[in-house]
Design an enzyme around this catalytic site. Structure first.
Site, PDB file in Angstrom:
ATOM      1  N   LYS A  13      22.437 -26.328  13.332  1.00 54.87           N
ATOM      2  CA  LYS A  13      21.893 -25.391  14.337  1.00 54.87           C
ATOM      3  C   LYS A  13      20.832 -24.479  13.721  1.00 54.87           C
ATOM      4  O   LYS A  13      19.746 -24.326  14.256  1.00 54.87           O
ATOM      5  CB  LYS A  13      23.022 -24.532  14.936  1.00 54.87           C
ATOM      6  N   ARG A  88      30.242 -18.682  22.012  1.00 55.82           N
ATOM      7  CA  ARG A  88      31.190 -19.480  21.253  1.00 55.82           C
ATOM      8  C   ARG A  88      32.573 -19.510  21.900  1.00 55.82           C
ATOM      9  O   ARG A  88      33.495 -20.125  21.364  1.00 55.82           O
ATOM     10  CB  ARG A  88      31.344 -18.847  19.881  1.00 55.82           C
ATOM     11  N   ARG A 127      25.312 -26.955   0.972  1.00 56.78           N
ATOM     12  CA  ARG A 127      24.409 -25.947   1.536  1.00 56.78           C
ATOM     13  C   ARG A 127      24.229 -24.748   0.600  1.00 56.78           C
ATOM     14  O   ARG A 127      25.168 -24.260  -0.008  1.00 56.78           O
ATOM     15  CB  ARG A 127      24.963 -25.436   2.877  1.00 56.78           C
ATOM     16  N   ARG A 160      27.486 -19.452   0.987  1.00 56.14           N
ATOM     17  CA  ARG A 160      28.119 -18.499   1.902  1.00 56.14           C
ATOM     18  C   ARG A 160      29.601 -18.336   1.573  1.00 56.14           C
ATOM     19  O   ARG A 160      30.267 -19.293   1.188  1.00 56.14           O
ATOM     20  CB  ARG A 160      27.953 -18.976   3.354  1.00 56.14           C
ATOM     21  N   ARG A 171      37.383 -23.067  10.262  1.00 65.66           N
ATOM     22  CA  ARG A 171      36.256 -22.953  11.196  1.00 65.66           C
ATOM     23  C   ARG A 171      36.214 -24.162  12.128  1.00 65.66           C
ATOM     24  O   ARG A 171      35.923 -24.030  13.317  1.00 65.66           O
ATOM     25  CB  ARG A 171      34.938 -22.826  10.418  1.00 65.66           C
TER      26      ARG A 171
HETATM   27  P1  AP5 Z   1      22.853 -25.565   9.032  1.00 63.34           P
HETATM   28  O1  AP5 Z   1      21.561 -25.638   9.757  1.00 63.34           O
HETATM   29  O2  AP5 Z   1      23.086 -24.407   8.127  1.00 63.34           O
HETATM   30  O3  AP5 Z   1      24.072 -25.726  10.054  1.00 63.34           O
HETATM   31  P2  AP5 Z   1      24.648 -24.726  11.160  1.00 63.34           P
HETATM   32  O4  AP5 Z   1      25.015 -25.557  12.338  1.00 63.34           O
HETATM   33  O5  AP5 Z   1      23.703 -23.589  11.375  1.00 63.34           O
HETATM   34  O6  AP5 Z   1      25.943 -24.284  10.413  1.00 63.34           O
HETATM   35  P3  AP5 Z   1      26.692 -22.886  10.307  1.00 63.34           P
HETATM   36  O7  AP5 Z   1      27.777 -23.105   9.277  1.00 63.34           O
HETATM   37  O8  AP5 Z   1      25.734 -21.762  10.059  1.00 63.34           O
HETATM   38  O9  AP5 Z   1      27.302 -22.763  11.709  1.00 63.34           O
HETATM   39  P4  AP5 Z   1      28.456 -21.871  12.123  1.00 63.34           P
HETATM   40  O10 AP5 Z   1      28.339 -21.958  13.595  1.00 63.34           O
HETATM   41  O11 AP5 Z   1      29.768 -22.218  11.556  1.00 63.34           O
HETATM   42  O12 AP5 Z   1      28.112 -20.461  11.437  1.00 63.34           O
HETATM   43  P5  AP5 Z   1      27.467 -19.112  11.976  1.00 63.34           P
HETATM   44  O13 AP5 Z   1      26.598 -18.605  10.914  1.00 63.34           O
HETATM   45  O14 AP5 Z   1      26.939 -19.258  13.346  1.00 63.34           O
HETATM   46  O15 AP5 Z   1      22.998 -26.943   8.222  1.00 63.34           O
HETATM   47  C1  AP5 Z   1      24.096 -27.173   7.355  1.00 63.34           C
HETATM   48  C2  AP5 Z   1      23.596 -27.929   6.103  1.00 63.34           C
HETATM   49  O16 AP5 Z   1      23.175 -29.235   6.484  1.00 63.34           O
HETATM   50  C3  AP5 Z   1      22.394 -27.294   5.395  1.00 63.34           C
HETATM   51  O17 AP5 Z   1      22.527 -27.488   4.026  1.00 63.34           O
HETATM   52  C4  AP5 Z   1      21.188 -28.076   5.942  1.00 63.34           C
HETATM   53  O18 AP5 Z   1      20.106 -28.104   5.016  1.00 63.34           O
HETATM   54  C5  AP5 Z   1      21.797 -29.455   6.156  1.00 63.34           C
HETATM   55  N1  AP5 Z   1      21.237 -30.176   7.310  1.00 63.34           N
HETATM   56  C6  AP5 Z   1      20.976 -29.678   8.543  1.00 63.34           C
HETATM   57  N2  AP5 Z   1      20.523 -30.637   9.367  1.00 63.34           N
HETATM   58  C7  AP5 Z   1      20.513 -31.786   8.633  1.00 63.34           C
HETATM   59  C8  AP5 Z   1      20.161 -33.138   8.926  1.00 63.34           C
HETATM   60  N3  AP5 Z   1      19.728 -33.497  10.158  1.00 63.34           N
HETATM   61  N4  AP5 Z   1      20.266 -34.062   7.947  1.00 63.34           N
HETATM   62  C9  AP5 Z   1      20.714 -33.709   6.686  1.00 63.34           C
HETATM   63  N5  AP5 Z   1      21.051 -32.439   6.350  1.00 63.34           N
HETATM   64  C10 AP5 Z   1      20.968 -31.491   7.316  1.00 63.34           C
HETATM   65  O19 AP5 Z   1      28.774 -18.198  12.114  1.00 63.34           O
HETATM   66  C11 AP5 Z   1      29.512 -17.788  10.970  1.00 63.34           C
HETATM   67  C12 AP5 Z   1      30.710 -16.992  11.422  1.00 63.34           C
HETATM   68  O20 AP5 Z   1      30.302 -15.813  12.145  1.00 63.34           O
HETATM   69  C13 AP5 Z   1      31.658 -17.716  12.384  1.00 63.34           C
HETATM   70  O21 AP5 Z   1      32.606 -18.520  11.706  1.00 63.34           O
HETATM   71  C14 AP5 Z   1      32.333 -16.529  13.101  1.00 63.34           C
HETATM   72  O22 AP5 Z   1      33.310 -15.962  12.292  1.00 63.34           O
HETATM   73  C15 AP5 Z   1      31.188 -15.526  13.224  1.00 63.34           C
HETATM   74  N6  AP5 Z   1      30.447 -15.673  14.491  1.00 63.34           N
HETATM   75  C16 AP5 Z   1      29.129 -16.047  14.630  1.00 63.34           C
HETATM   76  N7  AP5 Z   1      28.800 -16.086  15.919  1.00 63.34           N
HETATM   77  C17 AP5 Z   1      29.911 -15.734  16.636  1.00 63.34           C
HETATM   78  C18 AP5 Z   1      30.195 -15.627  18.015  1.00 63.34           C
HETATM   79  N8  AP5 Z   1      29.262 -15.889  18.950  1.00 63.34           N
HETATM   80  N9  AP5 Z   1      31.451 -15.267  18.371  1.00 63.34           N
HETATM   81  C19 AP5 Z   1      32.399 -14.981  17.460  1.00 63.34           C
HETATM   82  N10 AP5 Z   1      32.193 -15.078  16.120  1.00 63.34           N
HETATM   83  C20 AP5 Z   1      30.952 -15.460  15.720  1.00 63.34           C
END
Ligand code: AP5
Length: 220
Positions: A13, A88, A127, A160, A171
């Protein structure tokens, strides 16, 4: 254009959001990045949120809704935005729909990145992220030019806190329980675009842009 990016942890994402904001000329609004910034700044919200994020749990809806509804009215988001990591829960989705409706606004689409569990584990374990500008790297498929250093702002890359294997498992569990129903929420309203997120980054971006161009109706 007003968009939502859905998908499990590590689906890509944040990576897609980086490219899409350039292509579509709309800001990326990532609740995960906002929470990590708040934690790094040591604010009360950041400290409170970290108690949840470090365990792989969701931050309570009220905290997230406050964060998002303070950010969305800012001038750079007037012509549109790309939400990464929000909503979410179905509660967040319902509140967000009301927020849009109250302002006479609508969502263009909810893009769901489909990725298998084994791909998620592989991607997250490789990552590294920039704590300053949030640029994201994969040490095998998208390594930085200089070892462990951000290409954009030269900060040292980090892993992270929530990317430890046991937290990733939690998660994923929380995603299945709380966030998968959000996909049905948008599907039922004719807003969902499902995209194969297993392909290389550039191909996924093109698939999203093409799907958006084909259009999707619906009002939220
Ligand atoms: P990356 O782009 O980093 O993936 P992502 O989907 O953004 O993963 P996240 O782990 O950031 O998602 P998340 O939803 O768990 O975390 P968030 O920060 O929102 O890609 C991952 C890896 O793959 C990278 O190394 C990249 O280079 C590689 N890659 C990407 N695409 C690729 C491809 N096509 N081919 C090969 N490699 C590829 O949330 C973190 C925490 O915050 C949550 O757990 C929760 O506690 C809290 N939180 C955030 N938002 C909310 C909400 N709305 N409500 C409640 N809690 C929340």
């Amino acid at each position: 254009m007003r968009l939502i990016l859905l998908g499990p942890p590590g689906a890509g994402k944040g990576t897609q959001a980086q490219f899409l904001t350039e292509r579509l000329q709309i800001p990326k609004i990532s609740t995960g990045d906002m929470l990590r910034d708040a934690a790094d700044d040591g604010t009360a919200l950041g400290r409170q949120a970290k108690q949840f994020t470090d365990l792989g749990r969701l931050v309570p809806d009220e905290m997230i809704l406050d964060l998002v509804t303070e950010r969305l009215p800012q001038p750079d988001a007037a012509a549109g935005f790309l939400l990464d990591g929000f909503p979410r829960t179905v509660g967040q989705a319902e509140s967000f729909s009301s927020w849009l409706r109250d302002r006479g606004l609508s969502l263009d689409a909810a893009v769901d990145l489909k990725v298998r569990d084994e791909t998620i584990v592989e991607r997250i374990s490789h990552r590294r992220v920039c704590p300053e500008c949030h640029d994201t790297y994969h040490m095998l498929t998208r390594p930085p030019i200089v070892d462990e250093t951000c290409d954009v702002c030269a900060h040292k890359l980090v892993q992270r806190d929530d990317d430890r294997a046991e937290v990733v498992r939690e998660r994923l569990r929380v995603y299945q329980e709380r966030t998968e129903p959000v996909i049905s929420y948008y599907r039922d309203r004719g807003m969902l675009l499902e995209i194969d997120g297993e392909r290389p980054v550039g191909e996924v971006t093109e698939a999203i842009v093409a799907a958006l161009a084909r259009g999707k109706g619906g009002q939220l």
